[in-house]
Design an enzyme around this catalytic site. Structure first.
Site, PDB file in Angstrom:
ATOM      1  CG  ASP A  68     -13.208 -57.962  15.371  1.00  0.00           C
ATOM      2  OD1 ASP A  68     -13.431 -59.129  15.033  1.00  0.00           O
ATOM      3  OD2 ASP A  68     -12.159 -57.347  15.082  1.00  0.00           O
ATOM      4  CG  ASN A 108      -3.972 -66.039  16.208  1.00  0.00           C
ATOM      5  OD1 ASN A 108      -3.816 -66.490  17.345  1.00  0.00           O
ATOM      6  ND2 ASN A 108      -5.170 -65.880  15.675  1.00  0.00           N
ATOM      7  CG  ASP A 162      -6.457 -71.297  20.589  1.00  0.00           C
ATOM      8  OD1 ASP A 162      -7.033 -70.515  19.808  1.00  0.00           O
ATOM      9  OD2 ASP A 162      -6.141 -72.465  20.285  1.00  0.00           O
ATOM     10  CD  GLU A 211     -10.719 -62.244  14.802  1.00  0.00           C
ATOM     11  OE1 GLU A 211     -10.274 -61.545  13.882  1.00  0.00           O
ATOM     12  OE2 GLU A 211     -10.770 -63.488  14.738  1.00  0.00           O
TER      13      GLU A 211
END
Length: 355
Positions: A233, A241, A250, A276
């Protein structure tokens, strides 16, 4: 091979390349036909082969993916016209009209992948009508006019030319059918890959990972295989973000997918589990023993890697949890790796937890 390495564009380009190769061969064949029909004194066929050769020459130069079907249709029409003129001027006795039937059947099978398209289907019907009309014209000429060119060569030579024509036509149709079959298989493979691979990262998605798990279980010896599963992770990915926007997020995921594709060693299956999170699977005693070291190497590599998106430079870390089991590879192994990942997160992140 990920979805990035396989696209519909590749299939279309192969279509064009193969058609061009076939049409180059057709140019050579028509030059041979020129000589043969000149030898037997059939001037209409000699003249008809000139524009036919020019058509294939133009096709090789100008054919494009959007017009592949149209050029294929014109090629079949050219061959049909070839046999129609031969039947009309040399006579019915030599059988030049027979390939018209084979061409009609071959065309429908060779263009089956276009049958659901609105424009191509009417054109297929038009070609069928053209072929039937050509046959009727040939029969009408034979019944009502019954005037044919007296060829200079012996009947055996004309029959030999007919057989050569049929063999060339048979090869032409079989080649189209084979190419069509290959392209259908390639498109099915592409669609399968598209369903099993994540388009953003180019890695397997959850469907693809589940498929790999089933394959591992089927290949295991009485379900006694030893295997390890790692859940990775990205630490604090939400902050990336929130700070830079989802486009940058992205791009980070895309680049991370490239790193995994490049850096993960053979014998380890990896994919995007969701968001993620990424899943890694390995099996076999030696691979399982080396798996924690490999995951630590990957974690260290990511920590030292600088992710660049335009003028933005980002450094990130990852947390990894590893679970090992023996027997059937199932969701329990994923849950175990997920528990270890949770432990890694609570222990300060940027680490690999095995137990």
């Amino acid at each position: 091979m990920g979805i990035r390495n396989w696209s519909r564009k590749d299939i279309e380009e192969k279509d064009i390349k193969d058609l061009k190769g076939m049409y180059i061969v057709m140019i050579g064949l028509h030059m041979v036909f020129e000589l043969l029909y000149a030898y037997i004194g059939c001037m209409p066929m000699y003249i008809a082969n000139i524009p036919a050769a020019l058509f294939y020459l133009i096709s090789v130069r100008f054919i494009k993916k959007n017009y592949a079907f149209l050029f294929m249709l014109l090629a079949y029409m050219e061959v049909s016209i070839h046999f129609t003129i031969a039947s009309a001027y040399i006579g019915m006795d030599y059988g030049f009209y027979l390939p018209l039937i084979g061409l009609l059947v071959g065309f429908w099978f060779a263009t089956v992948k276009y049958c659901s398209q609105k424009v191509e289907t009417p054109l297929r019907i038009c070609y069928s009508a053209f072929s039937v009309f050509a046959l009727l014209c040939v029969y009408a000429r034979a019944i009502y006019l019954n005037e044919f060119i007296r060829v200079k060569a012996a009947p055996g030579v004309v029959h030999a030319i007919f057989i050569f024509n049929v063999l060339c036509t048979f090869t032409f149709v079989i080649a189209h059918l084979s190419l069509n079959h290959i392209r259908i298989l390639e498109e099915e493979t592409y669609l399968t890959k598209k369903a099993e691979y994540d388009e953003l990262t180019g890695l397997r998605n959850r469907i693809g990972l589940d498929h790999e798990i089933k394959k591992i279980n089927l290949a295991s010896d009485n379900n006694q295989e030893v295997y390890s599963v790692a859940m990775l992770d990205i630490d604090l990915f939400k902050e990336i973000n929130d700070t830079y926007g989802h486009m940058v997020g992205d791009q980070v995921l895309r680049e991370l997918g490239s790193i995994f594709d490049r850096e993960v060693k053979k014998g380890i299956i990896c994919g995007r589990w969701g968001g993620e999170e990424f899943l890694f699977i390995t099996f076999g005693k030696e691979n399982v023993e080396n798996f924690p070291k490999e995951m630590e190497r990957l974690r260290d590599f990511i920590e030292g890697h600088l992710f660049r998106t335009g003028k933005i430079m980002i450094q990130l870390t990852v947390s990894i949890g590893i679970g090992s089991r023996e027997g059937v590879l199932d969701r329990r192994a994923v849950d175990l790796a997920d528990q270890r990942l949770y432990k890694a997160k609570n222990s300060g992140r940027n680490r690999v937890v095995v137990a």
